[in-house]
Scaffold this active site. Structure first.
Site, PDB file in Angstrom:
ATOM      1  N   ARG A   1       6.932  38.610  58.990  1.00  0.00           N
ATOM      2  CA  ARG A   1       8.192  37.983  58.641  1.00  0.00           C
ATOM      3  C   ARG A   1       8.492  37.144  59.769  1.00  0.00           C
ATOM      4  O   ARG A   1       9.085  35.879  59.864  1.00  0.00           O
ATOM      5  CB  ARG A   1       9.325  38.998  58.710  1.00  0.00           C
ATOM      6  CG  ARG A   1      10.634  38.173  58.019  1.00  0.00           C
ATOM      7  CD  ARG A   1      11.779  39.419  57.766  1.00  0.00           C
ATOM      8  NE  ARG A   1      11.456  40.183  56.767  1.00  0.00           N
ATOM      9  CZ  ARG A   1      11.915  39.448  55.190  1.00  0.00           C
ATOM     10  NH1 ARG A   1      12.449  38.543  55.359  1.00  0.00           N
ATOM     11  NH2 ARG A   1      11.826  40.512  54.622  1.00  0.00           N
TER      12      ARG A   1
ATOM     13  N   LEU B   1      16.526  35.470  56.350  1.00  0.00           N
ATOM     14  CA  LEU B   1      16.117  34.903  57.568  1.00  0.00           C
ATOM     15  C   LEU B   1      16.453  35.904  58.775  1.00  0.00           C
ATOM     16  O   LEU B   1      17.395  36.525  58.687  1.00  0.00           O
ATOM     17  CB  LEU B   1      17.014  33.698  57.853  1.00  0.00           C
ATOM     18  CG  LEU B   1      16.726  32.561  56.722  1.00  0.00           C
ATOM     19  CD1 LEU B   1      17.522  31.466  56.895  1.00  0.00           C
ATOM     20  CD2 LEU B   1      15.344  32.011  56.624  1.00  0.00           C
TER      21      LEU B   1
ATOM     22  N   HIS C   1      26.186  31.547  47.018  1.00  0.00           N
ATOM     23  CA  HIS C   1      25.744  32.504  46.396  1.00  0.00           C
ATOM     24  C   HIS C   1      26.342  32.813  45.000  1.00  0.00           C
ATOM     25  O   HIS C   1      27.437  32.631  44.874  1.00  0.00           O
ATOM     26  CB  HIS C   1      25.932  33.868  47.220  1.00  0.00           C
ATOM     27  CG  HIS C   1      25.253  35.192  46.766  1.00  0.00           C
ATOM     28  ND1 HIS C   1      24.196  35.490  46.807  1.00  0.00           N
ATOM     29  CD2 HIS C   1      26.152  36.249  46.066  1.00  0.00           C
ATOM     30  CE1 HIS C   1      23.820  36.713  46.335  1.00  0.00           C
ATOM     31  NE2 HIS C   1      25.080  37.032  45.938  1.00  0.00           N
TER      32      HIS C   1
ATOM     33  N   THR D   1      25.137  33.919  58.714  1.00  0.00           N
ATOM     34  CA  THR D   1      24.998  34.912  59.796  1.00  0.00           C
ATOM     35  C   THR D   1      23.753  35.707  59.410  1.00  0.00           C
ATOM     36  O   THR D   1      23.153  35.548  58.467  1.00  0.00           O
ATOM     37  CB  THR D   1      26.290  35.578  60.083  1.00  0.00           C
ATOM     38  OG1 THR D   1      26.336  36.508  58.807  1.00  0.00           O
ATOM     39  CG2 THR D   1      27.555  34.729  60.123  1.00  0.00           C
TER      40      THR D   1
ATOM     41  N   LEU E   1      23.190  39.627  55.358  1.00  0.00           N
ATOM     42  CA  LEU E   1      22.696  38.960  54.238  1.00  0.00           C
ATOM     43  C   LEU E   1      23.778  38.760  53.481  1.00  0.00           C
ATOM     44  O   LEU E   1      24.732  39.783  52.982  1.00  0.00           O
ATOM     45  CB  LEU E   1      21.769  40.017  53.388  1.00  0.00           C
ATOM     46  CG  LEU E   1      21.127  39.518  52.039  1.00  0.00           C
ATOM     47  CD1 LEU E   1      20.456  38.359  52.100  1.00  0.00           C
ATOM     48  CD2 LEU E   1      20.421  40.711  51.305  1.00  0.00           C
TER      49      LEU E   1
ATOM     50  N   GLU F   1      28.681  25.750  40.668  1.00  0.00           N
ATOM     51  CA  GLU F   1      28.091  25.948  42.025  1.00  0.00           C
ATOM     52  C   GLU F   1      27.895  24.352  42.512  1.00  0.00           C
ATOM     53  O   GLU F   1      28.124  23.981  43.803  1.00  0.00           O
ATOM     54  CB  GLU F   1      26.471  26.448  42.094  1.00  0.00           C
ATOM     55  CG  GLU F   1      26.695  27.920  41.699  1.00  0.00           C
ATOM     56  CD  GLU F   1      25.316  28.613  42.068  1.00  0.00           C
ATOM     57  OE1 GLU F   1      24.369  27.916  42.483  1.00  0.00           O
ATOM     58  OE2 GLU F   1      24.954  29.440  41.218  1.00  0.00           O
TER      59      GLU F   1
HETATM   60  C1  GAR Z   1      21.611  29.478  42.330  1.00  0.00           C
HETATM   61  O1  GAR Z   1      22.397  30.052  41.399  1.00  0.00           O
HETATM   62  C2  GAR Z   1      21.892  29.924  43.844  1.00  0.00           C
HETATM   63  O2  GAR Z   1      23.380  30.402  43.995  1.00  0.00           O
HETATM   64  C3  GAR Z   1      21.321  31.177  43.730  1.00  0.00           C
HETATM   65  O3  GAR Z   1      19.813  30.716  43.192  1.00  0.00           O
HETATM   66  C4  GAR Z   1      20.263  29.712  42.223  1.00  0.00           C
HETATM   67  C5  GAR Z   1      19.180  28.586  42.462  1.00  0.00           C
HETATM   68  O4  GAR Z   1      19.400  27.698  41.573  1.00  0.00           O
HETATM   69  N1  GAR Z   1      20.822  31.490  45.250  1.00  0.00           N
HETATM   70  C6  GAR Z   1      20.981  32.835  45.585  1.00  0.00           C
HETATM   71  O5  GAR Z   1      20.831  33.579  44.794  1.00  0.00           O
HETATM   72  C7  GAR Z   1      20.895  33.220  47.140  1.00  0.00           C
HETATM   73  N2  GAR Z   1      21.119  34.495  47.439  1.00  0.00           N
HETATM   74  P1  GAR Z   1      18.839  26.278  41.729  1.00  0.00           P
HETATM   75  O6  GAR Z   1      17.444  26.222  42.377  1.00  0.00           O
HETATM   76  O7  GAR Z   1      18.821  25.524  40.309  1.00  0.00           O
HETATM   77  O8  GAR Z   1      19.679  25.296  42.642  1.00  0.00           O
END
Ligand code: GAR
Length: 211
Positions: free
Chosen positions: A66, A94, A110, A142, A145, A175
């Site tokens: 990692r 990260l 998220h 940060t 997670l 989103e």
């Molecule tokens: C989204 O729903 C985003 O919120 C999630 O991955 C998806 C990506 O969709 N992210 C996470 O779960 C991060 N913890 P996309 O590739 O179509 O934008």
């Protein structure tokens, strides 16, 4: 000055596409200067390439540890000289060192109403819990997670016949709109990170803004 965005992805890139469209239409005063994926065949890379945005792949599977992956990723990120790093479906945890290099300059979206359901399978977990509402959250990144200071949320009802898929498809458009708004705040100098908190228009946010 136009805010330079570096977008990190792992998959489909619908959030990336919404940002590409918002920048192209002038709705968002920002430029996407690069897209990095840790997954070589992520469809989001195609979305970037077809509008001429430089892309890079830093494949976590090709690094022994990692720490090695994070060092390579950080080096590649720095080459883009971005003002703000936007995690848009980037599915790697990260290291504290990498996060520190972008303290206050990295956002994540998220798919849950944080602090509910950090981690994976958020839509199914909201269904299993019998929640009446679900949604998405943007926060400063940060080392915790999905745990950085919350900035903004959008919510939607959970319907009786929802599945994880139908719920995800209701959250996705939320989103896209939410990311555009929060990045616009950042690009306009209205949003910043200070003393471990998100600050909007000089006011530390005790609660995420509901949009
Ligand atoms: C989204 O729903 C985003 O919120 C999630 O991955 C998806 C990506 O969709 N992210 C996470 O779960 C991060 N913890 P996309 O590739 O179509 O934008």
């Amino acid at each position: 000055m136009t805010c330079k965005l570096l977008v990190l992805i792992s998959g489909n890139g619908s959030n990336l596409q919404a940002l590409i469209d918002a920048c192209a239409s002038g709705q968002l005063n920002a430029d996407i200067v690069g897209v990095i994926s840790n997954v070589p065949d992520a469809f989001g890379l195609e979305r970037a390439k077809r509008v001429g945005i430089p892309t890079a792949v830093v494949d976590h599977k090709t690094y022994a540890s990692r720490a090695d992956f994070d060092a390579a990723l950080l080096q590649r990120m720095q080459q883009f000289d971005a003002d703000l790093v936007v995690l848009a479906g980037f599915m790697r945890i990260l290291s504290a060192e990498l996060v520190a290099a972008y303290a206050g300059r990295m956002l994540n979206i998220h798919p849950s109403l944080l602090p509910l359901y950090p981690g994976l399978h958020t839509h199914q977990r909201a269904l299993d819990a019998g929640d009446a509402e679900h949604g998405c959250t943007i926060h400063f990144v940060t080392a915790d997670l999905d745990g950085g200071p919350l900035i903004a949320q959008s919510r939607c009802p959970v319907l009786a016949d929802d599945t994880a898929q139908t719920l995800a498809s209701r959250v996705h458009p939320l989103e896209h709109a939410l990311y555009q708004q929060v990045i616009a705040w950042y690009a306009a100098g209205r949003l910043r990170y200070a003393n471990g908190q998100a600050v909007l228009d000089q006011h530390p946010l005790e609660q995420p803004v509901q949009l």
